[in-house]
Design a protein around this motif. Structure first.
Motif, PDB file in Angstrom:
ATOM      1  N   THR A 118      39.549  65.888  52.775  1.00 34.36           N
ATOM      2  CA  THR A 118      38.514  65.052  53.394  1.00 34.36           C
ATOM      3  C   THR A 118      38.943  64.527  54.760  1.00 34.36           C
ATOM      4  OG1 THR A 118      39.319  63.060  52.260  1.00 34.36           O
ATOM      5  CG2 THR A 118      37.636  64.370  51.133  1.00 34.36           C
ATOM      6  N   THR A 119      40.239  64.620  55.067  1.00 36.60           N
ATOM      7  CA  THR A 119      40.730  64.162  56.368  1.00 36.60           C
ATOM      8  C   THR A 119      40.709  65.268  57.415  1.00 36.60           C
ATOM      9  OG1 THR A 119      43.066  64.730  55.932  1.00 36.60           O
ATOM     10  CG2 THR A 119      42.272  62.590  55.142  1.00 36.60           C
ATOM     11  N   ARG A 120      40.324  66.487  57.020  1.00 30.69           N
ATOM     12  CA  ARG A 120      40.426  67.654  57.894  1.00 30.69           C
ATOM     13  C   ARG A 120      39.114  67.884  58.641  1.00 30.69           C
ATOM     14  NH1 ARG A 120      45.780  68.585  58.384  1.00 30.69           N
ATOM     15  NH2 ARG A 120      46.794  69.117  56.401  1.00 30.69           N
ATOM     16  N   GLU A 121      39.094  67.545  59.915  1.00 30.50           N
ATOM     17  CA  GLU A 121      37.853  67.647  60.696  1.00 30.50           C
ATOM     18  C   GLU A 121      37.463  69.086  60.993  1.00 30.50           C
ATOM     19  OE1 GLU A 121      38.231  65.320  64.200  1.00 30.50           O
ATOM     20  OE2 GLU A 121      38.378  63.405  63.121  1.00 30.50           O
ATOM     21  N   THR A 122      38.418  70.009  61.010  1.00 33.57           N
ATOM     22  CA  THR A 122      38.092  71.394  61.367  1.00 33.57           C
ATOM     23  C   THR A 122      37.799  72.268  60.146  1.00 33.57           C
ATOM     24  OG1 THR A 122      40.425  72.078  61.362  1.00 33.57           O
ATOM     25  CG2 THR A 122      39.499  71.280  63.451  1.00 33.57           C
ATOM     26  N   VAL A 123      37.800  71.679  58.940  1.00 36.49           N
ATOM     27  CA  VAL A 123      37.540  72.443  57.717  1.00 36.49           C
ATOM     28  C   VAL A 123      36.227  72.004  57.087  1.00 36.49           C
ATOM     29  CG1 VAL A 123      38.363  73.031  55.405  1.00 36.49           C
ATOM     30  CG2 VAL A 123      40.004  72.739  57.269  1.00 36.49           C
ATOM     31  N   THR A 124      35.376  72.973  56.780  1.00 40.37           N
ATOM     32  CA  THR A 124      34.137  72.742  56.040  1.00 40.37           C
ATOM     33  C   THR A 124      34.280  73.362  54.658  1.00 40.37           C
ATOM     34  OG1 THR A 124      32.793  72.795  58.056  1.00 40.37           O
ATOM     35  CG2 THR A 124      31.649  73.158  55.966  1.00 40.37           C
ATOM     36  N   VAL A 125      34.075  72.564  53.619  1.00 44.40           N
ATOM     37  CA  VAL A 125      34.169  73.056  52.242  1.00 44.40           C
ATOM     38  C   VAL A 125      32.770  73.079  51.632  1.00 44.40           C
ATOM     39  CG1 VAL A 125      35.102  72.653  49.941  1.00 44.40           C
ATOM     40  CG2 VAL A 125      36.512  72.171  51.958  1.00 44.40           C
ATOM     41  N   ARG A 126      32.387  74.241  51.115  1.00 43.95           N
ATOM     42  CA  ARG A 126      31.098  74.395  50.442  1.00 43.95           C
ATOM     43  C   ARG A 126      31.343  74.862  49.012  1.00 43.95           C
ATOM     44  NH1 ARG A 126      26.709  75.746  53.751  1.00 43.95           N
ATOM     45  NH2 ARG A 126      25.526  75.599  51.803  1.00 43.95           N
ATOM     46  N   THR A 127      31.092  73.995  48.050  1.00 43.01           N
ATOM     47  CA  THR A 127      31.210  74.383  46.650  1.00 43.01           C
ATOM     48  C   THR A 127      29.852  74.827  46.125  1.00 43.01           C
ATOM     49  OG1 THR A 127      30.867  72.094  45.934  1.00 43.01           O
ATOM     50  CG2 THR A 127      33.147  72.826  46.270  1.00 43.01           C
ATOM     51  N   ARG A 128      29.855  75.430  44.948  1.00 44.30           N
ATOM     52  CA  ARG A 128      28.670  76.021  44.337  1.00 44.30           C
ATOM     53  C   ARG A 128      27.993  77.023  45.276  1.00 44.30           C
ATOM     54  NH1 ARG A 128      24.517  72.702  41.133  1.00 44.30           N
ATOM     55  NH2 ARG A 128      24.350  74.786  40.199  1.00 44.30           N
ATOM     56  N   CYS A 129      28.824  77.760  45.977  1.00 47.77           N
ATOM     57  CA  CYS A 129      28.329  78.796  46.893  1.00 47.77           C
ATOM     58  C   CYS A 129      28.924  80.133  46.474  1.00 47.77           C
ATOM     59  CB  CYS A 129      28.707  78.465  48.338  1.00 47.77           C
ATOM     60  SG  CYS A 129      27.771  77.063  49.001  1.00 47.77           S
ATOM     61  N   ASP A 130      28.080  81.045  46.045  1.00 49.82           N
ATOM     62  CA  ASP A 130      28.494  82.318  45.464  1.00 49.82           C
ATOM     63  C   ASP A 130      28.335  83.434  46.497  1.00 49.82           C
ATOM     64  OD1 ASP A 130      29.239  84.280  43.694  1.00 49.82           O
ATOM     65  OD2 ASP A 130      27.304  84.373  42.671  1.00 49.82           O
ATOM     66  N   VAL A 131      29.464  83.918  47.021  1.00 49.30           N
ATOM     67  CA  VAL A 131      29.437  85.004  47.995  1.00 49.30           C
ATOM     68  C   VAL A 131      29.095  86.308  47.278  1.00 49.30           C
ATOM     69  CG1 VAL A 131      30.763  86.295  49.699  1.00 49.30           C
ATOM     70  CG2 VAL A 131      31.146  83.834  49.422  1.00 49.30           C
ATOM     71  N   PHE A 132      28.130  87.072  47.807  1.00 52.97           N
ATOM     72  CA  PHE A 132      27.748  88.322  47.159  1.00 52.97           C
ATOM     73  C   PHE A 132      27.701  89.515  48.110  1.00 52.97           C
ATOM     74  CE2 PHE A 132      23.755  86.282  48.403  1.00 52.97           C
ATOM     75  CZ  PHE A 132      23.079  87.304  49.058  1.00 52.97           C
ATOM     76  N   HIS A 133      27.825  89.268  49.427  1.00 53.59           N
ATOM     77  CA  HIS A 133      27.777  90.391  50.361  1.00 53.59           C
ATOM     78  C   HIS A 133      28.697  90.101  51.544  1.00 53.59           C
ATOM     79  CE1 HIS A 133      26.171  93.911  52.404  1.00 53.59           C
ATOM     80  NE2 HIS A 133      26.039  93.187  53.494  1.00 53.59           N
TER      81      HIS A 133
END
Length: 497
Positions: A118-133
């Motif tokens: 949560t302290t990392r300004e350059t990182v975006t975390v997206r949960t419940r995201c299913d990569v398929f392509h």
């Protein structure tokens, strides 16, 4: 459409650690994770000093250490309880600046990794995201994923994609990599319990019970948690053996039902596999996506951490425009050439130990396992070098220790993510170094003992603290210094080189 430098698929320990390391270097990073939260039950239970040193770099070591348990070592015993093999683990601070080994509860680590993110300004975390392509282009990679919180299909682009997405890796499928198979594929029942009160007679050591009829492992984990791993026989049903009444029957030699609660029971197939291809263009694998090991050395998560510490600084140099063109391709090629032999050596050693556990008790196995006249054998921890890559000479690719400066400061706290020259004071006198490169000498630290282990008067350390090579003369040291790549901690983005 959002653009990132690096997209990481998978938010387990390897993916989270890579995101932290890239953030330290100012690399714009996206993490995509299918699950909404990390797994709440135990999985990995061991990491070593090299991993804790990485945690030091990303700022969580001091938070993790109190959550760990002491690890005095591992013992292999025969059906009569006789010692076959003793594998002691040193206590106190070792060459890496930390204890040699730690036992831990994986949910604790994942809590700390995610909270610190949560302290990392350059990182975006997206949960419940299913990569398929996944679609690789000339200049980037396009990812399509479903945001399962709302059913929306989204697209993002990144210069590079790292698959930290486990044994069933989607990214590995797009790379179309086969697997090198080292022949170990066995079902084991993993049982995690929480004791109602301490039971000292279980002991502090990990124990490998080399009983041919049913090999088993005992592991003491933090607090009142304990683990057993027990072989599932070929004719046994995986669901049946995981039933509580059957589990308690198997544990009856160690524990009664009134002494503990079952936290988790699961049957796993332990494999010994290494991916044939770790990279294809802008797609890269790390962690379980590119290697799977039997658990007998406790190196599964450790290997994934080694992967990302080898990879992060190379990606940072390229994404920040400090290395480009053919040089960038050559630099990324060193990731597989360096890491693959190291991972393979650990896995093959684990397979050999698994063979000892499964066959001990026969006269032939006992003779092989008991070379010492006193009826015991000792095993030292292995630290194989990385494979050929950036280094030169037979002292390249060695994990170097972490000197303490005269005031007690650890070297990596003084020079995080930087190249460092470590040398005898006289050899380093008047040495001209590129901007940002650290210098540690025998006059201002305890570097002498670390150089002695390498068998050199000087060395150049990469950001991952593996040696670029060794030097015994000023001429050889100058030649090593000339091979140093740009300082990845710079905030400016110079022209491609």
């Amino acid at each position: 459409m959002e653009h990132y430098d690096v997209a990481i698929v998978g938010y387990g320990p390897a993916g989270a650690t890579l995101a932290h390391l890239l953030a330290d270097c100012g690399v714009r990073t996206l993490v995509l994770e299918r699950e909404g939260a990390h797994y709440h039950l135990p999985r990995a239970v061991h990491f070593d000093a090299e991993v804790m040193r990485t945690f030091q770099w990303i700022g969580i070591a001091d938070r993790m250490e109190p959550k760990t348990a002491r690890h005095p070592g591992m013992r292999f015993v025969d059906p009569d309880g006789r010692l076959l093999l003793d594998w002691p683990r040193p206590q106190g601070e070792g060459p890496q600046g930390w204890r040699a080994n730690y036992r831990f509860h994986q949910p604790d680590l994942e809590d700390v990794l995610r909270d610190h993110m949560t302290t990392r300004e350059t990182v975006t975390v997206r949960t419940r995201c299913d990569v398929f392509h996944v679609e690789e282009r000339d200049e980037d990679v396009e990812l399509r994923f479903e945001d399962m919180s709302c059913g929306r299909i989204e697209r993002v682009r990144a210069k590079y994609v790292v698959g930290c997405d486990g044994a069933r890796s989607l990214i590995r499928r797009y790379i179309e990599s086969g697997m090198e198979d080292y022949g170990f594929h066995e079902r084991w029942l993993v049982v995690d319990v929480i004791l109602n009160r301490d039971k000292p007679d279980l002991g502090e050591h990990s124990i490998q019970y080399c009983v041919p009829e049913r090999p088993a492992t005992y592991v003491r984990t933090p607090g009142l948690r304990r683990r057993w791993e027990i072989t599932v026989l070929p004719d046994e049903d995986s669901n049946e053996i995981a039933r509580p009444d059957r589990v308690w029957e198997l544990l009856s030699g160690w524990l009664r039902p009134d002494e503990a609660e079952l936290e988790r029971t699961a049957v796993y197939v332990f494999h010994s596999l290494v991916a044939e291809d770790w990279r294809k263009g802008r797609l890269i694998l790390a962690g379980d996506a590119c290697h799977q090991t039997p658990p007998f050395m406790g190196q599964g998560m450790c290997a994934g951490t080694r992967d990302v510490t080898n990879l992060y600084w190379k990606l940072a140099l390229i994404c920040k425009g400090m290395v480009g063109g053919d040089a960038a391709e050559a630099l990324l090629d060193t990731y597989e050439s360096e890491r693959k032999p190291n991972a393979r050596e650990y896995i093959q050693t684990a397979v050999r130990l698994g063979g000892l556990i499964n066959t001990a008790g026969t006269e032939e196995a006992l003779r092989a396992a008991l070379p010492a006249a006193d009826g015991s054998a000792r095993m030292e921890s292995i630290m194989p070098p990385i494979g050929p890559g950036l280094g030169v000479g037979d002292r390249a690719g060695r994990l170097f220790g972490q000197p303490r400066m005269a005031d007690g400061t650890r070297m990596d706290d003084l020079y995080p993510h930087r190249w460092v020259v470590v040398a005898e004071a006289g050899l380093a006198k008047g040495l001209e170094l590129p901007a940002g490169v650290g210098l540690v000498t025998t006059a201002d630290s305890n570097a002498a003992e670390h150089l002695s282990r390498l068998g050199a008067r000087a060395t150049v350390l990469r950001p991952d603290r593996y040696t670029l090579g060794g030097a015994d003369t000023r001429e050889a040291l100058d030649a090593l210094v000339a091979r140093i790549l740009p300082d990845l901690t710079q905030t400016q983005q110079p022209e491609l080189v």
